[in-house]
Design an enzyme around this catalytic site. Structure first.
Site, PDB file in Angstrom:
ATOM      1  N   ARG A  17      10.955  -8.295 -23.352  1.00  0.00           N
ATOM      2  CA  ARG A  17       9.779  -8.251 -22.560  1.00  0.00           C
ATOM      3  C   ARG A  17      10.257  -7.900 -21.234  1.00  0.00           C
ATOM      4  O   ARG A  17       9.852  -8.484 -20.289  1.00  0.00           O
ATOM      5  CB  ARG A  17       8.992  -9.666 -22.621  1.00  0.00           C
ATOM      6  CG  ARG A  17       8.500  -9.878 -23.815  1.00  0.00           C
ATOM      7  CD  ARG A  17       7.541 -11.358 -23.599  1.00  0.00           C
ATOM      8  NE  ARG A  17       8.934 -12.344 -23.389  1.00  0.00           N
ATOM      9  CZ  ARG A  17       8.581 -13.815 -22.988  1.00  0.00           C
ATOM     10  NH1 ARG A  17       7.325 -13.902 -22.589  1.00  0.00           N
ATOM     11  NH2 ARG A  17       9.633 -14.495 -22.793  1.00  0.00           N
ATOM     12  N   ILE A 435     -11.503 -23.816 -18.351  1.00  0.00           N
ATOM     13  CA  ILE A 435     -11.598 -23.562 -19.619  1.00  0.00           C
ATOM     14  C   ILE A 435     -10.531 -24.292 -20.513  1.00  0.00           C
ATOM     15  O   ILE A 435     -10.540 -24.374 -21.710  1.00  0.00           O
ATOM     16  CB  ILE A 435     -11.439 -21.961 -19.717  1.00  0.00           C
ATOM     17  CG1 ILE A 435     -12.587 -21.171 -19.198  1.00  0.00           C
ATOM     18  CG2 ILE A 435     -11.264 -21.565 -21.195  1.00  0.00           C
ATOM     19  CD1 ILE A 435     -13.957 -21.750 -19.741  1.00  0.00           C
ATOM     20  N   GLU A 488      -3.204 -28.831 -20.857  1.00  0.00           N
ATOM     21  CA  GLU A 488      -2.159 -27.837 -21.660  1.00  0.00           C
ATOM     22  C   GLU A 488      -0.725 -27.823 -21.463  1.00  0.00           C
ATOM     23  O   GLU A 488      -0.234 -26.599 -21.744  1.00  0.00           O
ATOM     24  CB  GLU A 488      -2.765 -26.757 -22.341  1.00  0.00           C
ATOM     25  CG  GLU A 488      -4.272 -27.073 -22.733  1.00  0.00           C
ATOM     26  CD  GLU A 488      -5.091 -25.974 -23.241  1.00  0.00           C
ATOM     27  OE1 GLU A 488      -4.444 -24.871 -23.415  1.00  0.00           O
ATOM     28  OE2 GLU A 488      -6.335 -26.104 -23.253  1.00  0.00           O
ATOM     29  N   GLU A 669     -17.262 -15.097 -20.093  1.00  0.00           N
ATOM     30  CA  GLU A 669     -17.002 -14.162 -18.977  1.00  0.00           C
ATOM     31  C   GLU A 669     -18.238 -13.708 -18.320  1.00  0.00           C
ATOM     32  O   GLU A 669     -19.083 -12.930 -18.875  1.00  0.00           O
ATOM     33  CB  GLU A 669     -15.910 -13.158 -19.395  1.00  0.00           C
ATOM     34  CG  GLU A 669     -15.508 -12.150 -18.384  1.00  0.00           C
ATOM     35  CD  GLU A 669     -16.250 -11.176 -18.170  1.00  0.00           C
ATOM     36  OE1 GLU A 669     -16.610 -10.833 -17.101  1.00  0.00           O
ATOM     37  OE2 GLU A 669     -16.810 -10.771 -19.013  1.00  0.00           O
ATOM     38  N   HIS A 698      -7.800 -13.100 -13.986  1.00  0.00           N
ATOM     39  CA  HIS A 698      -6.799 -12.191 -14.210  1.00  0.00           C
ATOM     40  C   HIS A 698      -6.545 -11.391 -12.910  1.00  0.00           C
ATOM     41  O   HIS A 698      -5.701 -10.674 -12.875  1.00  0.00           O
ATOM     42  CB  HIS A 698      -7.099 -11.161 -15.073  1.00  0.00           C
ATOM     43  CG  HIS A 698      -7.317 -11.740 -16.356  1.00  0.00           C
ATOM     44  ND1 HIS A 698      -8.473 -12.157 -17.102  1.00  0.00           N
ATOM     45  CD2 HIS A 698      -6.587 -11.839 -17.447  1.00  0.00           C
ATOM     46  CE1 HIS A 698      -8.344 -12.654 -18.392  1.00  0.00           C
ATOM     47  NE2 HIS A 698      -7.225 -12.682 -18.512  1.00  0.00           N
TER      48      HIS A 698
END
Length: 759
Positions: A17, A435, A488, A669, A698
């Site tokens: 990556r 979210i 999370e 969205e 984003h």
């Protein structure tokens, strides 16, 4: 005539990556543009060398993208959204690309990023081109030519440039609201630019170009089909064109295709299921036929001996035959050899991008030499899968048989549930929430990595994770959000995390694929029957709820998204896999309810992308997708509020199915699509509640209080405040804490101002 091998594109992220890491450093001003360019150069060089070392005959050039290949095409054509033109001052460069993809600031004004949506039925996202009436185009950004010159300089002579076809490019774009015209009108403006590009390529003595027109797998309107003949009449005579299709069959358009003035056709036989004899009969023998037999979208080894027997007969009566990947390999991980911890037997079933090049080489050489002995050896591991003990779970299979085709959702209707939920939850009107995920810092990632590597004990890991969750809850309480999440921190990815905790999945170390820009995901691999032998999310949700009097949502990933964002097994149907996942999630919901989790969000962002390319096949897919969601929630209490979340898809295509899901709240969205989606829900009298993603996560831009407030005021013209929730448009794991806190503060503040106005 010799059979040739080629790929339709190669992963551009680098084996480790490297591109992602360099992009993010560049965005954070940690490296120079020159260092970023050097990373890109090294990846392109690596890709070409790996393919040539595996005897690929024709090497793709132009498959590299700094963010997205459709955005590459927009810059190449000089198609810059109007709002960015003043900022760039007619100077198009790599920063222009990042402005369009991520948003920017100019003269203290926030410039919204262009819309992002799914690339056909994959989990890759592209930046949607924006079109205006009477728009002009010109050859602006010459990355393709630079990469061709670069490859030639590196002594790669057998190269094949790649271009997105002009009709596919127009089809994938959006008309800007208020301009009453057809995108197809712009083809006459775009074609001169394509001709200029082809002439430049021809100057470099290139023999073939790959022009991708994947929309030929769709059921296109008549006027779009008619446009193909004139378009390719204009492009012929410059260079040999391989018209390239993928993701679906093209037999329904074969009468058109065989009349086009091109020199060859590529057909995806993995996803398309076209009849080879039918195709062979209908395509001129003067043409190259390229058959895509190596999957560009899954990681299982190919049964090369099976394809050898099929293709040998074609080779004997057709002078020009190529063999390729079904589509670009950007949808697969780079190198299986980087998987050092996988069970050797299981590993022998897989093939990543580099190994797929080896497969292409093996079958091409076998056909050219009329010798299949090596193929038999390669393919033998495929047949050992069914004998492996981890594949079959008789208990799971019995449960699936008992369900049959009769999935019964025992929940009462929405109106009844809604009254029960309002009484229990006692939320303010226009509740605010997020979210699910919050920023994943380097510390959090290191903690997870250290625990998985055995460097720290579970007790230490658990203690540290609880501290992170406590901090996340405290931040949300200070922001005064109405419904909280635990953030999370224990999850690496919304699908991979569940794959790690369910039987039937395996997880790779380096099986990364690009989702968009610098966002990479590591899809789990489904190798066997799926079951749950212990609670997955319950401990963390229960702990988070113990820290606050406010409601904390339980967070699950839905069965369709789990299927589509994994590499699924190919020996049973997707329907059966989805049912197995749904049953496991159903057990998880039951355990969440037992510890008094009152709201449970079941995310299904992949629902739209799973649609077959042909509309005539949609109903069958949507039927089992809806049934899988209903199976997941079929025993949920009426008083438990079920949320779902979807993002970056064309919802108008599946709006009736979204309604049929019958979730109590759906979060969508709305930041990049303005009010269009809201109006769509209004037009269909959507009765349930709607969570609006009021700002784009984003983008690094911080939405102002005023901007969010005005957005909500406009939204309330189309939706009742009684049915409205407010949230960001997606999870916040990729953002910085500073951005998150400022954005959420403004979101909550704007909502409170609105509440006062309504009172």
């Amino acid at each position: 005539m010799k059979v040739l091998s080629h790929t339709l594109g190669f992963p551009r992220i680098g084996p480790y990556r490297e591109l992602k890491k360099a992009q993010e450093k560049y965005w954070n001003s940690q490296i120079t543009k020159e260092k970023l360019f050097n990373v890109g150069y090294n990846i392109r060089k690596f890709n070409l060398h790996k393919q040539i070392n595996n005897n690929i005959d024709l090497l793709p050039v132009g498959d590299f993208a700094w963010y997205d290949h459709i955005l590459n095409t927009s810059l190449m054509l000089g198609n810059i959204p109007v709002r960015f033109q003043e900022k760039i001052n007619n100077s198009i460069d790599i920063d222009t690309m990042f402005y369009i993809a991520r948003g920017s600031i100019h003269d203290k004004k926030s410039l919204n990023a262009s819309k992002m949506t799914k690339w056909f039925n994959t989990n890759y996202h592209y930046i949607v081109p924006e079109f205006y009436k009477n728009q002009s185009f010109h050859f602006s950004w010459k990355q393709l030519l630079n990469e061709l010159d670069e490859a030639i300089k590196m002594d790669f002579n057998n190269i094949k440039p790649i271009l997105i076809g002009p009709l596919t490019y127009l089809w994938l774009g959006n008309k800007i609201q208020g301009n009453n015209f057809s995108r197809l009108e712009l083809i006459k403006k775009i074609l001169p630019v394509y001709i200029e590009i082809l002439l430049e390529i021809k100057k470099r003595n290139i023999e073939w170009i790959q022009i991708d027109e994947p929309i030929l797998a769709l059921e296109l309107p008549k006027k779009w089909l008619q446009a193909f003949k004139n378009t390719y009449d204009n492009l012929k005579n410059y260079i040999n064109i391989l018209l390239t299709t993928y993701f679906g069959s093209i037999s329904h358009n074969i009468e058109l295709i065989k009349t086009l003035p091109v020199n060859g056709i590529h057909i995806d036989l993995v996803n398309g299921k076209d009849n080879i004899e039918f195709i062979n009969k209908n395509i001129s023998k003067k043409w190259i036929i390229s058959f895509g037999i190596i999957s560009g979208r899954n990681i299982w080894k190919t049964d090369l001996k099976k394809w050898y027997d099929i293709l040998l007969t074609i080779k004997n009566n057709r002078p020009f035959l190529w063999i390729g990947s079904s589509c670009s390999l950007i949808h697969t991980p780079v190198d299986l050899n980087l998987e050092l911890k996988l069970n050797k037997k299981i590993k022998s079933w897989f093939s990543f991008a580099i190994q797929k090049c080896k497969e292409l080489s093996l079958i091409t050489q076998a056909i050219n030499n009329n010798d299949s002995s090596e193929l038999i050896q390669w393919s033998k591991f495929i047949h050992t899968r069914k004998l492996y003990k981890q594949i079959t779970n008789e208990q799971v299979q019995k449960k699936i048989l008992l369900i049959g085709n009769n999935i019964i959702n025992n929940r009462k209707n929405y109106n009844t549930r809604s009254l029960l939920q309002k009484e229990k939850l006692k939320l303010p009107f226009i509740p605010t929430t997020t979210i699910g995920s919050f920023p994943q810092t380097l510390d959090i990632r290191k903690l997870r990595s250290d625990f998985k590597s055995g460097f720290i004990t579970y007790d230490f890991y658990k203690k540290k994770m609880k501290n992170y969750i406590k901090n996340i809850i405290n931040i949300q309480e200070k922001l005064d959000l109405d419904v909280l999440v635990h953030g999370e921190p224990e999850r690496n990815d919304m699908v991979e995390y569940f794959g790690e905790n369910l039987n039937g999945f395996i997880i790779t170390e380096n099986g990364w694929v690009q989702s968009y820009g610098s966002r990479c995901v590591k899809p789990p691999i489904i190798i066997g029957d799926i079951s749950r032998n212990k609670p997955i999310t319950v401990y963390w949700s229960q702990y988070a709820q113990s820290l606050t009097k406010k409601i904390v949502k339980g967070m699950l990933t839905g069965p369709i998204t789990m299927l589509l964002w994994s590499f699924p097994r190919n020996d049973i149907s997707p329907i059966e896999i989805t049912k197995q996942i749904a049953l496991a999630l159903k057990e998880e919901i039951y355990d969440l309810e037992k510890v008094n989790i009152k709201i449970i969000q079941i995310d299904e962002p992949a629902l739209r992308e799973g649609l077959p390319l042909k509309k005539s096949e949609w109903n069958q897919y949507l039927k089992w997708a809806i049934e899988a969601f209903h199976l997941t929630i079929s025993s949920t209490k009426d008083v438990t509020q079920i949320h779902t979340h979807m993002c970056y898809s064309e919802f108008k295509d599946i709006i009736h199915s979204i309604i049929s899901l019958d979730a109590d709240v759906i979060s969508i969205e709305a930041s990049r699509s303005n009010n269009n989606l809201i109006k769509l829900f209004k037009s269909l009298n959507y009765p349930n509640e709607l969570g609006l993603g009021v700002y784009d996560i984003h983008s690094p831009n911080i939405p102002s209080i005023n901007k969010i407030k005005n957005f909500l005021i406009n939204a309330l013209k189309n939706i009742s405040f009684k049915n409205l929730w407010v949230n960001p448009d997606c999870g916040l794991k990729t953002r910085k804490w500073e951005e998150v806190i400022k954005s959420l503060h403004n979101m909550v503040k704007a909502t409170k101002i609105l509440r006062k106005k309504i009172q």
